[in-house]
Design an enzyme around this catalytic site. Sequence first.
Site, PDB file in Angstrom:
ATOM      1  N   CYS A   1       0.868  -1.176   0.000  1.00 41.66           N
ATOM      2  CA  CYS A   1       0.000   0.000   0.000  1.00 41.66           C
ATOM      3  C   CYS A   1       0.908   1.230   0.000  1.00 41.66           C
ATOM      4  CB  CYS A   1      -0.998  -0.007   1.150  1.00 41.66           C
ATOM      5  SG  CYS A   1      -0.330   0.125   2.804  1.00 41.66           S
TER       6      CYS A   1
ATOM      7  N   CYS B   1      -2.322   1.462  -4.184  1.00 34.73           N
ATOM      8  CA  CYS B   1      -1.096   2.139  -4.632  1.00 34.73           C
ATOM      9  C   CYS B   1      -1.050   2.286  -6.147  1.00 34.73           C
ATOM     10  CB  CYS B   1       0.149   1.434  -4.111  1.00 34.73           C
ATOM     11  SG  CYS B   1       0.332  -0.265  -4.620  1.00 34.73           S
TER      12      CYS B   1
ATOM     13  N   CYS C   1       3.427  -0.170  -8.449  1.00 32.90           N
ATOM     14  CA  CYS C   1       4.042  -1.460  -8.197  1.00 32.90           C
ATOM     15  C   CYS C   1       4.604  -2.012  -9.501  1.00 32.90           C
ATOM     16  CB  CYS C   1       2.993  -2.409  -7.624  1.00 32.90           C
ATOM     17  SG  CYS C   1       3.680  -3.969  -7.073  1.00 32.90           S
TER      18      CYS C   1
END
Length: 132
Positions: free
Chosen positions: A11, A85, A89
């Site tokens: 996150c 997020c 990533c």
Amino acid sequence: MADKPTVLFVCVHNAGRSQMAAGWLQHLAGDRIQVLSAGSAPADSINPAAVAAMAEEGVDISANQPKVLTTEAVQESDVVITMGCGDECPYFPGKRYEDWVLEDPAGQGIEAVRPIRDKIRTRVEELIASLS
């Protein structure tokens, strides 16, 4: 997937949702699954309401520290679970990615964090079943 799968929870701040998820997975799966957590912009410390909510369930995450998300952490993981997020990533083909849409506990009291904690537990239980 390896005999002992590795799960990475990500996150933004690595201070609430991902820490609670990692705590639940460690608590419920023991040493059957390697657990990692990280954040794209880690906070200085874990959300105290998340720590308190998990402690109510007998899961101690108080000693955990937010960690920065690295490409290496994603590479060594079999399952990458993101929580708010977005596209921060790194993506590697062959990995299992899931995005868990959960309310952010940042700035909320324990009354608001408890239902988030409970939703995370349910999802972690489903995750464990899928990896068994």
